[in-house]
Design a protein around this motif. Structure first.
Motif, PDB file in Angstrom:
ATOM      1  N   LYS A   9      38.801 -15.973  49.442  1.00  0.00           N
ATOM      2  CA  LYS A   9      39.401 -15.016  50.367  1.00  0.00           C
ATOM      3  C   LYS A   9      39.368 -13.601  49.781  1.00  0.00           C
ATOM      4  O   LYS A   9      39.067 -12.625  50.491  1.00  0.00           O
ATOM      5  CB  LYS A   9      40.833 -15.432  50.684  1.00  0.00           C
ATOM      6  N   ALA A  10      39.656 -13.480  48.492  1.00  0.00           N
ATOM      7  CA  ALA A  10      39.638 -12.170  47.845  1.00  0.00           C
ATOM      8  C   ALA A  10      38.224 -11.601  47.815  1.00  0.00           C
ATOM      9  O   ALA A  10      38.009 -10.415  48.093  1.00  0.00           O
ATOM     10  CB  ALA A  10      40.194 -12.273  46.436  1.00  0.00           C
ATOM     11  N   ALA A  11      37.240 -12.443  47.482  1.00  0.00           N
ATOM     12  CA  ALA A  11      35.852 -11.988  47.429  1.00  0.00           C
ATOM     13  C   ALA A  11      35.375 -11.545  48.809  1.00  0.00           C
ATOM     14  O   ALA A  11      34.678 -10.524  48.937  1.00  0.00           O
ATOM     15  CB  ALA A  11      34.960 -13.098  46.892  1.00  0.00           C
ATOM     16  N   ALA A  12      35.750 -12.286  49.851  1.00  0.00           N
ATOM     17  CA  ALA A  12      35.352 -11.927  51.212  1.00  0.00           C
ATOM     18  C   ALA A  12      35.937 -10.585  51.623  1.00  0.00           C
ATOM     19  O   ALA A  12      35.265  -9.765  52.267  1.00  0.00           O
ATOM     20  CB  ALA A  12      35.785 -13.019  52.188  1.00  0.00           C
ATOM     21  N   ALA A  13      37.193 -10.338  51.247  1.00  0.00           N
ATOM     22  CA  ALA A  13      37.841  -9.075  51.588  1.00  0.00           C
ATOM     23  C   ALA A  13      37.148  -7.903  50.900  1.00  0.00           C
ATOM     24  O   ALA A  13      36.923  -6.853  51.510  1.00  0.00           O
ATOM     25  CB  ALA A  13      39.317  -9.125  51.200  1.00  0.00           C
ATOM     26  N   VAL A  14      36.804  -8.079  49.631  1.00  0.00           N
ATOM     27  CA  VAL A  14      36.136  -7.011  48.890  1.00  0.00           C
ATOM     28  C   VAL A  14      34.726  -6.780  49.419  1.00  0.00           C
ATOM     29  O   VAL A  14      34.286  -5.634  49.610  1.00  0.00           O
ATOM     30  CB  VAL A  14      36.105  -7.350  47.383  1.00  0.00           C
ATOM     31  N   ASP A  15      33.996  -7.854  49.669  1.00  0.00           N
ATOM     32  CA  ASP A  15      32.628  -7.721  50.153  1.00  0.00           C
ATOM     33  C   ASP A  15      32.565  -7.031  51.514  1.00  0.00           C
ATOM     34  O   ASP A  15      31.595  -6.327  51.829  1.00  0.00           O
ATOM     35  CB  ASP A  15      31.952  -9.092  50.237  1.00  0.00           C
ATOM     36  N   ALA A  16      33.607  -7.225  52.325  1.00  0.00           N
ATOM     37  CA  ALA A  16      33.632  -6.623  53.666  1.00  0.00           C
ATOM     38  C   ALA A  16      34.118  -5.177  53.645  1.00  0.00           C
ATOM     39  O   ALA A  16      34.010  -4.469  54.660  1.00  0.00           O
ATOM     40  CB  ALA A  16      34.520  -7.457  54.587  1.00  0.00           C
ATOM     41  N   ALA A  17      34.637  -4.723  52.516  1.00  0.00           N
ATOM     42  CA  ALA A  17      35.245  -3.390  52.429  1.00  0.00           C
ATOM     43  C   ALA A  17      34.195  -2.309  52.158  1.00  0.00           C
ATOM     44  O   ALA A  17      33.309  -2.483  51.316  1.00  0.00           O
ATOM     45  CB  ALA A  17      36.297  -3.368  51.332  1.00  0.00           C
ATOM     46  N   ALA A  18      34.331  -1.198  52.856  1.00  0.00           N
ATOM     47  CA  ALA A  18      33.464  -0.046  52.597  1.00  0.00           C
ATOM     48  C   ALA A  18      34.017   0.786  51.440  1.00  0.00           C
ATOM     49  O   ALA A  18      33.260   1.333  50.634  1.00  0.00           O
ATOM     50  CB  ALA A  18      33.337   0.802  53.851  1.00  0.00           C
ATOM     51  N   GLU A  19      35.335   0.874  51.352  1.00  0.00           N
ATOM     52  CA  GLU A  19      35.995   1.666  50.300  1.00  0.00           C
ATOM     53  C   GLU A  19      36.984   0.776  49.551  1.00  0.00           C
ATOM     54  O   GLU A  19      37.854   0.154  50.162  1.00  0.00           O
ATOM     55  CB  GLU A  19      36.732   2.865  50.889  1.00  0.00           C
ATOM     56  N   VAL A  20      36.831   0.722  48.217  1.00  0.00           N
ATOM     57  CA  VAL A  20      37.689  -0.113  47.379  1.00  0.00           C
ATOM     58  C   VAL A  20      38.332   0.750  46.290  1.00  0.00           C
ATOM     59  O   VAL A  20      37.663   1.583  45.664  1.00  0.00           O
ATOM     60  CB  VAL A  20      36.889  -1.253  46.718  1.00  0.00           C
ATOM     61  N   LEU A  21      39.605   0.533  46.068  1.00  0.00           N
ATOM     62  CA  LEU A  21      40.357   1.202  45.006  1.00  0.00           C
ATOM     63  C   LEU A  21      40.902   0.148  44.052  1.00  0.00           C
ATOM     64  O   LEU A  21      41.409  -0.884  44.483  1.00  0.00           O
ATOM     65  CB  LEU A  21      41.531   1.993  45.607  1.00  0.00           C
ATOM     66  N   ILE A  22      40.792   0.412  42.743  1.00  0.00           N
ATOM     67  CA  ILE A  22      41.394  -0.456  41.730  1.00  0.00           C
ATOM     68  C   ILE A  22      42.359   0.388  40.907  1.00  0.00           C
ATOM     69  O   ILE A  22      41.983   1.466  40.420  1.00  0.00           O
ATOM     70  CB  ILE A  22      40.346  -1.101  40.804  1.00  0.00           C
ATOM     71  N   VAL A  23      43.590  -0.081  40.749  1.00  0.00           N
ATOM     72  CA  VAL A  23      44.580   0.622  39.933  1.00  0.00           C
ATOM     73  C   VAL A  23      45.180  -0.358  38.932  1.00  0.00           C
ATOM     74  O   VAL A  23      45.108  -1.572  39.105  1.00  0.00           O
ATOM     75  CB  VAL A  23      45.710   1.241  40.782  1.00  0.00           C
ATOM     76  N   ASP A  81      39.798   0.547  52.245  1.00  0.00           N
ATOM     77  CA  ASP A  81      39.935  -0.709  52.973  1.00  0.00           C
ATOM     78  C   ASP A  81      40.716  -1.730  52.150  1.00  0.00           C
ATOM     79  O   ASP A  81      41.517  -2.496  52.685  1.00  0.00           O
ATOM     80  CB  ASP A  81      38.550  -1.276  53.313  1.00  0.00           C
ATOM     81  N   VAL A  82      40.461  -1.729  50.838  1.00  0.00           N
ATOM     82  CA  VAL A  82      41.118  -2.675  49.934  1.00  0.00           C
ATOM     83  C   VAL A  82      41.561  -1.963  48.671  1.00  0.00           C
ATOM     84  O   VAL A  82      40.792  -1.183  48.084  1.00  0.00           O
ATOM     85  CB  VAL A  82      40.169  -3.840  49.559  1.00  0.00           C
ATOM     86  N   MET A  83      42.784  -2.212  48.259  1.00  0.00           N
ATOM     87  CA  MET A  83      43.258  -1.796  46.941  1.00  0.00           C
ATOM     88  C   MET A  83      43.496  -3.048  46.114  1.00  0.00           C
ATOM     89  O   MET A  83      44.135  -3.997  46.578  1.00  0.00           O
ATOM     90  CB  MET A  83      44.562  -1.001  47.042  1.00  0.00           C
ATOM     91  N   ILE A  84      42.990  -3.050  44.880  1.00  0.00           N
ATOM     92  CA  ILE A  84      43.226  -4.159  43.958  1.00  0.00           C
ATOM     93  C   ILE A  84      44.122  -3.649  42.832  1.00  0.00           C
ATOM     94  O   ILE A  84      43.766  -2.699  42.127  1.00  0.00           O
ATOM     95  CB  ILE A  84      41.911  -4.706  43.372  1.00  0.00           C
ATOM     96  N   SER A  85      45.269  -4.258  42.694  1.00  0.00           N
ATOM     97  CA  SER A  85      46.201  -3.935  41.605  1.00  0.00           C
ATOM     98  C   SER A  85      45.978  -4.929  40.481  1.00  0.00           C
ATOM     99  O   SER A  85      46.113  -6.133  40.686  1.00  0.00           O
ATOM    100  CB  SER A  85      47.645  -4.020  42.108  1.00  0.00           C
ATOM    101  N   VAL A  86      45.614  -4.438  39.297  1.00  0.00           N
ATOM    102  CA  VAL A  86      45.337  -5.342  38.180  1.00  0.00           C
ATOM    103  C   VAL A  86      46.362  -5.170  37.061  1.00  0.00           C
ATOM    104  O   VAL A  86      46.738  -4.061  36.696  1.00  0.00           O
ATOM    105  CB  VAL A  86      43.903  -5.153  37.614  1.00  0.00           C
TER     106      VAL A  86
END
Length: 328
Positions: A9-23, A81-86
């Motif tokens: 599910k996470a991979a699908a969300a990232v692959d479908a996103a045009a803009e991704v942010l990682i913080v 589109d997606v923010m990933i908090s690590v």
């Protein structure tokens, strides 16, 4: 806490996103930055151009990591589109970058390994059994069959090494060493990582340690020290830090818990905690609004050094009373 790992599910969300942010979290350590740039480099390999951000930017000693020069210390006006908090157990730990990201992102992926994780975000990749967040990322990449190249392997191994203090913490498993072997086979240099992280200190760190030595106290199995702002500035630091002095304190034979109280300019105290196997400091940190692991945790507490000490020390004594040293 039961692992919550929605790899697909996470991979699908990232692959479908045009803009991704990682913080990642404020006052970042090796796992925070290793996870940030390691995942960022992996997403570049998947055809993305992610924005990477952390308040204050990348610490000098971690700038050797591939991709570290792309990390922003503040975010532009933009939407994602997606923010990933690590590597952040709660939303507050991501600071201003996280606050802006959440307000301007359609979906948040929470990627972490802290048992104190609060479960924020819509998709979770959280495994408290993992020794580092970089381990969770590596397993995610393996699960989605993403090739791990040197620019991905080096940061991820850095997170693995630094969060386990060179594979010496009690949560290290045979699988941990298997993953380290895999990352080394993919091009990561263990020698370089050890030399640039665990075996490296600037001169000003020694000056700070010299001052902190004057404030050491040992009582009831708890060794502690204070770092007033005046000592911090005299040593040449602008931001609160103990230069990992707490890890030196926990090596004292008579101590089972170590605590360093760092005064901040905001009328608060940053607390760094370490413990020996069998003693849980994450409970103390969580009670104070912070987080972390059983053997390494922290929190920021409002008040003066004296006020915060008065509040924290009884909690640490309880942690000592409830623990029992594990020697194997």
């Amino acid at each position: 806490m039961i692992p919550n790992l929605n790899w697909t599910k996470a991979a699908a969300a990232v692959d479908a996103a045009a803009e991704v942010l990682i913080v990642t979290h404020v006052s970042p350590d090796g796992d925070a930055i290793g996870s940030l740039v390691g995942l960022g480099n992996a997403l570049i390999e998947r055809g993305k151009r992610p924005d990477l951000a952390v308040d204050g930017g990348v610490p000098d000693y971690l700038r050797f990591l591939p991709g570290a020069d792309a990390v922003l210390d503040e975010l532009p006006a933009k939407t994602w589109d997606v923010m990933i908090s690590v590597d952040a157990s709660d939303e507050g730990r991501t600071g201003i970058a996280g606050e802006i990201g959440r307000a301007n992102s359609r979906l948040v992926i929470n990627l972490d390994h802290h048992a104190t994780n609060t479960g924020f975000g819509q998709i979770h990749l959280v495994d408290p059994m993992a020794v580092s967040t970089s381990e969770v990322i590596a397993r995610w990449l393996i699960a989605i069959e993403q090739p791990i190249i040197p620019s991905i392997a080096q940061p991820l191994l850095t997170g693995l090494v630094t969060d386990t203090i060179g594979f010496r913490t009690s949560n290290v498993r045979p699988e941990t060493l298997d993953l380290a072997r895999l990352l080394m086979a993919a091009g990561a240099s263990l020698q370089t990582i050890m030399a640039r992280t665990l075996n490296s200190k600037p001169y000003k760190a020694l000056m700070l340690w010299r001052s902190a030595m004057q404030h050491i106290a040992l009582e009831d199995g708890i060794i502690s020290s204070d770092i007033p702002l005046s000592d911090l500035h005299a040593a040449g630091y602008d931001e609160p830090t103990d230069a990992d002095f707490v890890s030196l304190l926990i090596q004292v034979d008579e101590a089972v818990i170590a605590a360093v109280f760092k005064e901040t300019p905001d009328s608060a105290v940053e607390l760094s905690l370490r413990s020996k196997p069998g003693y849980d400091v994450s409970v103390v940190a969580f009670a104070l609004g912070g987080g972390g692991h059983r053997q390494a945790a922290g929190a920021t507490v409002n008040g003066t050094l004296a006020e915060v000490r008065k509040r924290v020390m009884p909690l640490l004594r309880t942690a000592v009373e409830q623990g029992k040293l594990v020697n194997s």
